[in-house]
Design an enzyme around this catalytic site. Sequence first.
Site, PDB file in Angstrom:
ATOM      1  N   ASN A  40       2.108   0.666  -9.860  1.00  0.00           N
ATOM      2  CA  ASN A  40       1.309   0.272  -8.704  1.00  0.00           C
ATOM      3  C   ASN A  40       0.719   1.462  -7.947  1.00  0.00           C
ATOM      4  O   ASN A  40      -0.396   1.381  -7.430  1.00  0.00           O
ATOM      5  CB  ASN A  40       2.159  -0.568  -7.748  1.00  0.00           C
ATOM      6  CG  ASN A  40       2.452  -1.945  -8.277  1.00  0.00           C
ATOM      7  OD1 ASN A  40       1.698  -2.880  -8.077  1.00  0.00           O
ATOM      8  ND2 ASN A  40       3.579  -2.084  -8.968  1.00  0.00           N
TER       9      ASN A  40
ATOM     10  N   ILE B 111      -3.324   4.090   1.508  1.00  0.00           N
ATOM     11  CA  ILE B 111      -4.467   4.302   0.621  1.00  0.00           C
ATOM     12  C   ILE B 111      -5.126   2.959   0.340  1.00  0.00           C
ATOM     13  O   ILE B 111      -4.452   1.960   0.123  1.00  0.00           O
ATOM     14  CB  ILE B 111      -3.997   4.951  -0.698  1.00  0.00           C
ATOM     15  CG1 ILE B 111      -3.342   6.321  -0.415  1.00  0.00           C
ATOM     16  CG2 ILE B 111      -5.135   5.075  -1.698  1.00  0.00           C
ATOM     17  CD1 ILE B 111      -2.558   6.877  -1.602  1.00  0.00           C
TER      18      ILE B 111
ATOM     19  N   GLY C  39       0.838  -1.192   0.000  1.00  0.00           N
ATOM     20  CA  GLY C  39       0.000   0.000   0.000  1.00  0.00           C
ATOM     21  C   GLY C  39       0.870   1.237   0.000  1.00  0.00           C
ATOM     22  O   GLY C  39       2.100   1.165   0.167  1.00  0.00           O
ATOM     23  N   TYR C  40       0.233   2.395  -0.174  1.00  0.00           N
ATOM     24  CA  TYR C  40       0.960   3.647  -0.332  1.00  0.00           C
ATOM     25  C   TYR C  40       0.497   4.675   0.682  1.00  0.00           C
ATOM     26  O   TYR C  40      -0.697   4.970   0.789  1.00  0.00           O
ATOM     27  CB  TYR C  40       0.770   4.178  -1.760  1.00  0.00           C
ATOM     28  CG  TYR C  40       1.416   3.272  -2.767  1.00  0.00           C
ATOM     29  CD1 TYR C  40       2.724   3.479  -3.176  1.00  0.00           C
ATOM     30  CD2 TYR C  40       0.746   2.140  -3.249  1.00  0.00           C
ATOM     31  CE1 TYR C  40       3.342   2.617  -4.060  1.00  0.00           C
ATOM     32  CE2 TYR C  40       1.358   1.270  -4.136  1.00  0.00           C
ATOM     33  CZ  TYR C  40       2.657   1.515  -4.536  1.00  0.00           C
ATOM     34  OH  TYR C  40       3.269   0.649  -5.398  1.00  0.00           O
ATOM     35  N   ILE C  41       1.457   5.204   1.437  1.00  0.00           N
ATOM     36  CA  ILE C  41       1.187   6.327   2.335  1.00  0.00           C
ATOM     37  C   ILE C  41       1.153   7.615   1.525  1.00  0.00           C
ATOM     38  O   ILE C  41       0.330   8.491   1.751  1.00  0.00           O
ATOM     39  CB  ILE C  41       2.252   6.393   3.444  1.00  0.00           C
ATOM     40  CG1 ILE C  41       2.222   5.096   4.274  1.00  0.00           C
ATOM     41  CG2 ILE C  41       2.042   7.609   4.342  1.00  0.00           C
ATOM     42  CD1 ILE C  41       3.338   4.984   5.283  1.00  0.00           C
TER      43      ILE C  41
END
Length: 205
Positions: free
Chosen positions: A190, A128, A75-77
Site C-alpha cells: 500500500n 500523501i 494514507g501515509y505520512i
Amino acid sequence: MHDKRGRDRSNVEIPFRNGYIESISRYGPVKAHPGMPFAGGRYLEMIMRQEIERKFLVTGSGYRNGASCKTYRQGYIVADTHRVIRVRTDGSKGYLTIKGPSRGASRTEYEYEIPLPDAEDLLERMCIKPLIEKVRYTLVHDGMTWEVDEFTGVNQGLCIAEIELEQEDQRFSLPPWVGREVTADPRYYNAYLAKHPYNTWEHKD
C-alpha cells in the site's frame, strides 16, 4: 480546554491501577503502560507485534462467499523502504501504525488506536495523496484467516489476498481464488500504491 475546532481536549488522569495509567477524555477512556507516548494530552493504547504476512494476487471472486467486509481509507505520512507511518480509518475507529523495514515476510509493527476525528484530520492534512481506498473481505479457509482487499478509486482493478502467519515457514493451503504470490514485489504494498497508483502502471499483471 478546547482545540481550534471546538473539540474538548481536557483530560482527567486516574492514578496507576493494575500497572496502567487510565486517561479520560471526551473520546472515552484509553489505557497505556507507564511511560508510553501520548498525543494531545491523551495516552494511547499501543499494540506492538512482529507482522509475518504473505501476499497473493486474486484470480476469482469466491472469497466473497460468507465473508465479512469493511471499508478502509488510509494514507501515509512517511512511506519509504525503511519505515512507514500510516493513518487508517474503518468508518468507526482511527489508527496510527508505524512499521519498520521488511525482512522477508516479516516486519515490526506498532499500532495505536486514535480518535476518529484526529485520524480524518491527519488523512486530509498530512498524508500523501491520493489516499488508499479499499473494501476488505475477511474469511476463513482451512482454519486460517484470509483478508482480501478490493481496491477502489485510483487503484480500481487491483485485488490482493493476504494471510498472516505465526512463523515464516508455517504451512497453509491456498484457496482456489488465489493466484501468483507477490510478497517480494514492493509494487503491491500500500505504501508504494500511495505514490504510484495502480491506474498509472504501464504493465499490469
